[in-house]
Structures are given as structure tokens and as C-alpha cells.
Design a protein around this motif. Structure first.
Motif, PDB file in Angstrom:
ATOM      1  N   GLN A 153     -15.824  49.195 -23.111  1.00 39.27           N
ATOM      2  CA  GLN A 153     -16.208  50.036 -21.981  1.00 39.27           C
ATOM      3  C   GLN A 153     -15.820  51.482 -22.281  1.00 39.27           C
ATOM      4  OE1 GLN A 153     -14.944  48.581 -18.177  1.00 39.27           O
ATOM      5  NE2 GLN A 153     -16.442  49.843 -17.103  1.00 39.27           N
ATOM      6  N   PRO A 154     -16.774  52.413 -22.234  1.00 39.11           N
ATOM      7  CA  PRO A 154     -16.460  53.803 -22.571  1.00 39.11           C
ATOM      8  C   PRO A 154     -15.710  54.511 -21.455  1.00 39.11           C
ATOM      9  CG  PRO A 154     -18.726  53.626 -21.850  1.00 39.11           C
ATOM     10  CD  PRO A 154     -18.193  52.219 -21.893  1.00 39.11           C
ATOM     11  N   THR A 155     -15.114  55.643 -21.796  1.00 39.75           N
ATOM     12  CA  THR A 155     -14.539  56.552 -20.813  1.00 39.75           C
ATOM     13  C   THR A 155     -15.432  57.797 -20.749  1.00 39.75           C
ATOM     14  OG1 THR A 155     -13.184  57.858 -22.341  1.00 39.75           O
ATOM     15  CG2 THR A 155     -12.252  55.766 -21.550  1.00 39.75           C
ATOM     16  N   SER A 156     -15.072  58.713 -19.901  1.00 37.45           N
ATOM     17  CA  SER A 156     -15.857  59.940 -19.773  1.00 37.45           C
ATOM     18  C   SER A 156     -15.725  60.850 -20.990  1.00 37.45           C
ATOM     19  CB  SER A 156     -15.442  60.707 -18.510  1.00 37.45           C
ATOM     20  OG  SER A 156     -14.067  61.054 -18.580  1.00 37.45           O
ATOM     21  N   GLU A 157     -14.852  60.475 -21.929  1.00 36.85           N
ATOM     22  CA  GLU A 157     -14.662  61.270 -23.148  1.00 36.85           C
ATOM     23  C   GLU A 157     -15.228  60.560 -24.376  1.00 36.85           C
ATOM     24  OE1 GLU A 157     -13.173  64.362 -23.203  1.00 36.85           O
ATOM     25  OE2 GLU A 157     -13.171  64.194 -21.015  1.00 36.85           O
ATOM     26  N   SER A 158     -15.802  59.384 -24.211  1.00 40.42           N
ATOM     27  CA  SER A 158     -16.237  58.571 -25.349  1.00 40.42           C
ATOM     28  C   SER A 158     -17.491  59.130 -26.016  1.00 40.42           C
ATOM     29  CB  SER A 158     -16.530  57.136 -24.884  1.00 40.42           C
ATOM     30  OG  SER A 158     -15.358  56.484 -24.465  1.00 40.42           O
ATOM     31  N   LYS A 159     -17.658  58.735 -27.276  1.00 36.84           N
ATOM     32  CA  LYS A 159     -18.924  58.949 -27.980  1.00 36.84           C
ATOM     33  C   LYS A 159     -19.667  57.622 -27.948  1.00 36.84           C
ATOM     34  CE  LYS A 159     -20.868  60.618 -32.352  1.00 36.84           C
ATOM     35  NZ  LYS A 159     -20.549  61.132 -33.707  1.00 36.84           N
ATOM     36  N   VAL A 160     -20.927  57.662 -27.537  1.00 34.54           N
ATOM     37  CA  VAL A 160     -21.684  56.430 -27.333  1.00 34.54           C
ATOM     38  C   VAL A 160     -23.076  56.566 -27.935  1.00 34.54           C
ATOM     39  CG1 VAL A 160     -20.437  55.822 -25.210  1.00 34.54           C
ATOM     40  CG2 VAL A 160     -22.526  57.220 -25.073  1.00 34.54           C
TER      41      VAL A 160
END
Length: 280
Positions: A192-199
Motif C-alpha cells: 500500500q503506497p503512501t502520499s510520498e511513494s513512487k508508483v
């Protein structure tokens, strides 16, 4: 009906039609008589400015003051004194800078604040002068009913439009505290990504009317969530890797009241997304 007319015309057309020395006719005297008759017939309490513009302020508005160089988001209806409509936004919002519109329109809005509402009666020397312009005849007096939207009004309209869209489409949507709406077709089972993740995401973006403005293709694109619009920064982390759904993003979580590429200011954006992977 098209409603990009105003934004395509230079504001200072008056300088090219104030005299007849270059073959242009000065319509001021006959326009003044036409406006006086219209004001009397419609029992309007209109104010005349030094430039010759007439205006009736229904509501000054309580937001930010509008200047001759302001960016504005508004609805309007334009017609001639015989009632013939030549341009209208209907219920859609449009945004533009007042430096790019006819002089009478810019001046009229400068008497308002955001949230204001008025009727502008514009003589030809502050409009399109002595030349035909599209379906507007040379020398025409133009009347505009305008309502300038404040950020809070845009948010309120966006939310009402989103709710109508959800009902029409039969969606099971959730609203967050920020005003974002989302549907979840698949929650996903991976990271699950965060608001800072690279996706890596595959997406298709459209407006509430279904018109598509952008898409990534099925292979998707890599992006950093710290660098995208707030609606994505909040919405993408609601999914896990392999998840898919829809983000319905009001303007204050997207591009606000400013035009951005092919996206008009004040627009609600709908994104169908597939979260392909969380890279880091």
C-alpha cells in the motif's frame, strides 16, 4: 453552444473604433439611445461609468476584489437588446484572465468581488466596435448576465455536480473529509503506497460529461505521488497494489480555478485508475 468567445478577443478593441477617420463608424450616439430605451423598458436601476458602460449590481460579492487583470471563474449569458442570445455558459463554469476579454466586460467585473453577480450593458466601443464578430453584428450593444464564483462557491457547485454524477451513473462512492469521492472496484492485495511513494499507474481521465482529456495506456506510467495533484496524493494510497477504482476529484483538489492545458478552471476530474505496482 460555444462559450469561448470572450477569451479569444483582445480587451482593448475600443481604441480601433472610437472615430471614423479610418473608416470605422462610431456608434456611441445611437448605442446611447438604444441603451436608454432598454433600461427604461426593463425598469433597470443602472449606473453609467465614465467610459459609457452601464451596469446593474445584484450582489457585490464578499470574496476577493476583482481587478482588470484578475483570473476569474464564472457563468454568463450574453444577448442583444432584442433578447437574442449569442453566447452562454449555461450552468458550466469557465475561467479566463480579464486581460483577454472585451473592455466593457473587464471593466464591469472590476466593480465586483468574487461571489458577485451583475448585468453589464456594453456599448459597441467597449465591445466589438464597428466590425461583425461571429454572430454579433457591427455596432451591437451587448448585455451580459454574469456571476463570478468564489473558491467556496466552486467547491459547493463541484460537490453538487459530483453527487448528481454519482446518482446518474449508479456508483457506490465514498466521500472523504477533503471532498474527494472514490469507488473501489478492487482493493488490491499488495503493498500500500503512501502520499510520498513512487508508483506505476494506468489511468484514464475524463470530465463529468464523459469527455476524455488524458490517458496513460494499459502499460501505465511511473510517477511520484508527492508531485501530483492533491486528489491523487490522497486517493491513490486508498488502494493496495493490484487495486482499481475511480477517483472523482473536485477542483480544489486538482487545478483550482485556473485553466490547465485542456482542463478548464473549476473542473471536476474523474480518473479510472489501476495501481499496477508500488515501486518505492
Amino acid at each position: 453552444m460555444k462559450y469561448n468567445l470572450l477569451a479569444l478577443v483582445l480587451a482593448f478593441v475600443a481604441s480601433s473604433c472610437s472615430s471614423s477617420s479610418d473608416g470605422n463608424k462610431d456608434y456611441r450616439e445611437e448605442n446611447e439611445a438604444e441603451i436608454a430605451a432598454y433600461v427604461a423598458e426593463n425598469n433597470l436601476l443602472a449606473t453609467k461609468s465614465t467610459s459609457g458602460l452601464y451596469y446593474v449590481i445584484e450582489d457585490e460579492g464578499e470574496g476577493k476584489n476583482i481587478s482588470l487583470i484578475s483570473d476569474v471563474t464564472l457563468t454568463y449569458k450574453g444577448y442583444t437588446t432584442n433578447g437574442e442570445v449569442f453566447d452562454t455558459t449555461r450552468d458550466d463554469l469557465v475561467s479566463f484572465n480579464l486581460q483577454g476579454v472585451i473592455a466593457g466586460f473587464a471593466e464591469g467585473l472590476s466593480y465586483l468581488n468574487e461571489g458577485g453577480k451583475a448585468t453589464l450593458i456594453i456599448p459597441a466601443h467597449l465591445g466589438y466596435g464597428s466590425k461583425d464578430h461571429g454572430n454579433i453584428l457591427a455596432g451591437s450593444v451587448l448585455i451580459f448576465e454574469v456571476e463570478v464564483y468564489s473558491p467556496s462557491m466552486i467547491a459547493e457547485k463541484n460537490d453538487a455536480d459530483i453527487q448528481a454524477y454519482i446518482e446518474k451513473e449508479g456508483l457506490d462512492a465514498t466521500k472523504t473529509a477533503s471532498g474527494l469521492y472514490y469507488t473501489m472496484d478492487e482493493a488490491g492485495t499488495g503493498a500500500q503506497p503512501t502520499s510520498e511513494s513512487k508508483v506505476k499507474i494506468a489511468y484514464e481521465g475524463s470530465f463529468l460529461n464523459g469527455k476524455k482529456f488524458d490517458e496513460s495506456g494499459t502499460l501505465g506510467v511511473e510517477l511520484e505521488l508527492s508531485k501530483v495533484i492533491d486528489g491523487w496524493k490522497e486517493g491513490i494510497p486508498l488502494f493496495k497494489e493490484g487495486g482499481s477504482g475511480k477517483l472523482i476529484i473536485p477542483a480544489h483538489l486538482a487545478y483550482g480555478s485556473y485553466n490547465y492545458s485542456a482542463i478548464p478552471g473549476g473542473s471536476v476530474l474523474v480518473f479510472d485508475i489501476d495501481l499496477l505496482s508500488v515501486i518505492e
